[in-house]
Design an enzyme around this catalytic site. Structure first.
Site, PDB file in Angstrom:
ATOM      1  N   ARG A   1     -78.984  17.527  78.876  1.00 19.00           N
ATOM      2  CA  ARG A   1     -79.316  17.450  77.466  1.00 19.00           C
ATOM      3  C   ARG A   1     -79.179  18.795  76.766  1.00 19.00           C
ATOM      4  O   ARG A   1     -79.405  18.887  75.562  1.00 19.00           O
ATOM      5  CB  ARG A   1     -80.776  17.029  77.361  1.00 19.00           C
TER       6      ARG A   1
ATOM      7  N   ARG B   1     -87.049  14.224  67.371  1.00 17.96           N
ATOM      8  CA  ARG B   1     -86.124  13.961  68.498  1.00 17.96           C
ATOM      9  C   ARG B   1     -84.681  13.993  68.012  1.00 17.96           C
ATOM     10  O   ARG B   1     -83.796  14.509  68.683  1.00 17.96           O
ATOM     11  CB  ARG B   1     -86.441  12.600  69.140  1.00 17.96           C
TER      12      ARG B   1
ATOM     13  N   LYS C   1     -78.751   4.296  75.717  1.00 16.99           N
ATOM     14  CA  LYS C   1     -78.460   4.906  77.032  1.00 16.99           C
ATOM     15  C   LYS C   1     -79.166   4.154  78.154  1.00 16.99           C
ATOM     16  O   LYS C   1     -78.564   3.822  79.173  1.00 16.99           O
ATOM     17  CB  LYS C   1     -78.904   6.391  77.050  1.00 16.99           C
TER      18      LYS C   1
ATOM     19  N   ARG D   1     -93.698   2.969  72.661  1.00 19.66           N
ATOM     20  CA  ARG D   1     -93.604   4.265  73.334  1.00 19.66           C
ATOM     21  C   ARG D   1     -94.255   5.347  72.484  1.00 19.66           C
ATOM     22  O   ARG D   1     -94.114   5.337  71.256  1.00 19.66           O
ATOM     23  CB  ARG D   1     -92.114   4.585  73.560  1.00 19.66           C
TER      24      ARG D   1
ATOM     25  N   ARG E   1     -88.789  -0.894  68.694  1.00 18.84           N
ATOM     26  CA  ARG E   1     -88.769  -0.986  70.165  1.00 18.84           C
ATOM     27  C   ARG E   1     -90.173  -1.224  70.743  1.00 18.84           C
ATOM     28  O   ARG E   1     -91.136  -0.558  70.388  1.00 18.84           O
ATOM     29  CB  ARG E   1     -88.189   0.297  70.768  1.00 18.84           C
TER      30      ARG E   1
HETATM   31  P1  AP5 Z   1     -82.519   2.260  74.622  1.00 12.64           P
HETATM   32  O1  AP5 Z   1     -81.589   1.685  75.623  1.00 12.64           O
HETATM   33  O2  AP5 Z   1     -83.951   2.390  74.966  1.00 12.64           O
HETATM   34  O3  AP5 Z   1     -81.907   3.636  74.048  1.00 12.64           O
HETATM   35  P2  AP5 Z   1     -81.995   5.110  74.635  1.00 12.64           P
HETATM   36  O4  AP5 Z   1     -80.742   5.806  74.221  1.00 12.64           O
HETATM   37  O5  AP5 Z   1     -82.324   5.082  76.083  1.00 12.64           O
HETATM   38  O6  AP5 Z   1     -83.192   5.654  73.762  1.00 12.64           O
HETATM   39  P3  AP5 Z   1     -84.371   6.641  74.180  1.00 12.64           P
HETATM   40  O7  AP5 Z   1     -85.356   6.594  73.053  1.00 12.64           O
HETATM   41  O8  AP5 Z   1     -84.870   6.339  75.551  1.00 12.64           O
HETATM   42  O9  AP5 Z   1     -83.617   8.000  74.182  1.00 12.64           O
HETATM   43  P4  AP5 Z   1     -84.226   9.394  74.225  1.00 12.64           P
HETATM   44  O10 AP5 Z   1     -83.053  10.201  74.608  1.00 12.64           O
HETATM   45  O11 AP5 Z   1     -84.915   9.803  72.983  1.00 12.64           O
HETATM   46  O12 AP5 Z   1     -85.422   9.278  75.283  1.00 12.64           O
HETATM   47  P5  AP5 Z   1     -85.595   9.715  76.791  1.00 12.64           P
HETATM   48  O13 AP5 Z   1     -86.508   8.764  77.427  1.00 12.64           O
HETATM   49  O14 AP5 Z   1     -84.310  10.027  77.428  1.00 12.64           O
HETATM   50  O15 AP5 Z   1     -82.377   1.388  73.281  1.00 12.64           O
HETATM   51  C1  AP5 Z   1     -83.212   1.650  72.169  1.00 12.64           C
HETATM   52  C2  AP5 Z   1     -83.654   0.325  71.531  1.00 12.64           C
HETATM   53  O16 AP5 Z   1     -82.488  -0.334  71.029  1.00 12.64           O
HETATM   54  C3  AP5 Z   1     -84.296  -0.643  72.543  1.00 12.64           C
HETATM   55  O17 AP5 Z   1     -85.301  -1.352  71.907  1.00 12.64           O
HETATM   56  C4  AP5 Z   1     -83.129  -1.569  72.951  1.00 12.64           C
HETATM   57  O18 AP5 Z   1     -83.589  -2.845  73.308  1.00 12.64           O
HETATM   58  C5  AP5 Z   1     -82.300  -1.585  71.669  1.00 12.64           C
HETATM   59  N1  AP5 Z   1     -80.866  -1.743  71.893  1.00 12.64           N
HETATM   60  C6  AP5 Z   1     -80.120  -1.267  72.923  1.00 12.64           C
HETATM   61  N2  AP5 Z   1     -78.826  -1.596  72.765  1.00 12.64           N
HETATM   62  C7  AP5 Z   1     -78.736  -2.268  71.587  1.00 12.64           C
HETATM   63  C8  AP5 Z   1     -77.656  -2.861  70.864  1.00 12.64           C
HETATM   64  N3  AP5 Z   1     -76.411  -2.817  71.320  1.00 12.64           N
HETATM   65  N4  AP5 Z   1     -77.927  -3.452  69.679  1.00 12.64           N
HETATM   66  C9  AP5 Z   1     -79.204  -3.511  69.187  1.00 12.64           C
HETATM   67  N5  AP5 Z   1     -80.291  -2.981  69.825  1.00 12.64           N
HETATM   68  C10 AP5 Z   1     -80.044  -2.355  71.019  1.00 12.64           C
HETATM   69  O19 AP5 Z   1     -86.373  11.112  76.614  1.00 12.64           O
HETATM   70  C11 AP5 Z   1     -87.674  11.137  76.079  1.00 12.64           C
HETATM   71  C12 AP5 Z   1     -88.200  12.565  76.080  1.00 12.64           C
HETATM   72  O20 AP5 Z   1     -88.257  13.057  77.440  1.00 12.64           O
HETATM   73  C13 AP5 Z   1     -87.338  13.584  75.332  1.00 12.64           C
HETATM   74  O21 AP5 Z   1     -87.647  13.625  73.959  1.00 12.64           O
HETATM   75  C14 AP5 Z   1     -87.717  14.883  76.063  1.00 12.64           C
HETATM   76  O22 AP5 Z   1     -88.953  15.360  75.617  1.00 12.64           O
HETATM   77  C15 AP5 Z   1     -87.886  14.431  77.507  1.00 12.64           C
HETATM   78  N6  AP5 Z   1     -86.641  14.537  78.277  1.00 12.64           N
HETATM   79  C16 AP5 Z   1     -85.948  13.523  78.848  1.00 12.64           C
HETATM   80  N7  AP5 Z   1     -84.858  13.981  79.465  1.00 12.64           N
HETATM   81  C17 AP5 Z   1     -84.847  15.328  79.271  1.00 12.64           C
HETATM   82  C18 AP5 Z   1     -83.955  16.360  79.637  1.00 12.64           C
HETATM   83  N8  AP5 Z   1     -82.838  16.112  80.329  1.00 12.64           N
HETATM   84  N9  AP5 Z   1     -84.251  17.631  79.265  1.00 12.64           N
HETATM   85  C19 AP5 Z   1     -85.380  17.913  78.580  1.00 12.64           C
HETATM   86  N10 AP5 Z   1     -86.262  16.979  78.180  1.00 12.64           N
HETATM   87  C20 AP5 Z   1     -86.000  15.691  78.527  1.00 12.64           C
HETATM   88 MG    MG Z   2     -83.933   5.770  77.250  1.00 13.50          MG
END
Ligand code: AP5
Ligand code: MG
Length: 216
Positions: free
Chosen positions: A89, A162, A15, A151, A124
């Site tokens: 979410r 997660r 994402k 992270r 990552r």
């Molecule tokens: P990346 O692009 O970082 O993937 P991502 O989907 O953004 O993964 P996240 O871990 O950030 O998602 P998440 O939803 O758990 O975390 P968030 O920060 O939103 O890619 C991942 C890896 O793969 C990277 O190393 C990248 O380089 C690699 N990659 C990318 N594309 C690739 C490809 N095509 N091929 C190979 N490798 C690839 O949320 C974190 C926490 O915040 C949550 O757990 C929650 O506690 C809180 N939070 C955030 N938003 C909310 C909300 N709306 N409501 C409540 N709590 C929330």
């Molecule tokens: Mg992310």
């Protein structure tokens, strides 16, 4: 009002990577609730302290807290348009967005098998200074030369939680948005550039279908 998009998908589905590219291509804001919350934790703000209790365990931060953040960023940038990364979410967050008349053009659902997700997240690394994210083991950031770090929620047991939370609370949004007719399924396996091309190809189509799967 600008164009608004949502990127929906499991943790590690890409994402953040794709939201940055889509926002760059369309000149939109990239709003990542995860990034904003990690920024608050780094600042040791009151919001950061509250959020860390949930994030460290792999649980979601309460809806109201997250919605206030999104509303503030969107409210001060009404004309810009945005790619929402990791929001909504929960069904409640989706309803809040609807109640506030925030028009969403498309919801891109990035689909990636669990085994790829676990592999990606366990590799990552990111740079705290310029936010560059990579999956390989670079010791120093290629952009600013600062040390790369892992992270806090990319530990195996937190990744598992997660994923559990995603399946229970976020995955139901796929059906919710599908029923509204605005969801596009994107195959999230492939190179970063290929996935971006699938999203760009889907942008100008009126019918919402799946992109990048065997039969598409
Ligand atoms: P990346 O692009 O970082 O993937 P991502 O989907 O953004 O993964 P996240 O871990 O950030 O998602 P998440 O939803 O758990 O975390 P968030 O920060 O939103 O890619 C991942 C890896 O793969 C990277 O190393 C990248 O380089 C690699 N990659 C990318 N594309 C690739 C490809 N095509 N091929 C190979 N490798 C690839 O949320 C974190 C926490 O915040 C949550 O757990 C929650 O506690 C809180 N939070 C955030 N938003 C909310 C909300 N709306 N409501 C409540 N709590 C929330
Ligand atoms: Mg992310």
């Amino acid at each position: 009002m600008g164009r608004n998009f949502i990127l929906l998908g499991p943790p590690g589905s890409g994402k953040g990577t794709q939201a940055a590219m889509l926002a760059g291509s369309l000149n939109l804001l990239h709003i990542s609730t995860g990034e904003i919350l990690r920024g608050e934790i780094a600042k040791d703000s009151e919001l950061g302290k509250q959020a860390a209790v949930y994030m460290d365990k792999g649980n979601l931060v309460p809806d109201e807290l997250v919605f206030d953040i999104v509303e503030e960023v969107l409210g001060t940038n009404k004309k810009a348009g945005a790619v929402l990364d990791g929001f909504p979410r929960t069904k409640r967050q989706a309803e809040m967005l609807c109640e506030h008349d925030i028009d969403i053009e498309k919801i891109f659902y990035i689909s990636v098998p669990t085994e790829d997700i676990v592999r990606r997240l366990s590799k990552r690394h990111y740079c705290e200074k310029c936010n560059k994210v990579v999956t390989y083991d670079d010791e120093f950031c290629l952009v600013c030369s600062s040390p790369m770090t892992v992270r806090a929620d990319d530990k195996p047991d937190v990744i598992r939680q997660r994923l559990r939370v995603y399946h229970e609370l976020t995955e139901p949004l796929v059906k919710y948005y599908e029923a509204k007719g605005s969801l596009v399924r994107i195959n999230g396996v492939g190179t970063v550039a290929e996935i971006h091309s699938r999203m760009m190809a889907a942008l100008n189509k009126k019918d919402n279908k799946a992109w990048g799967f065997d039969n598409t």
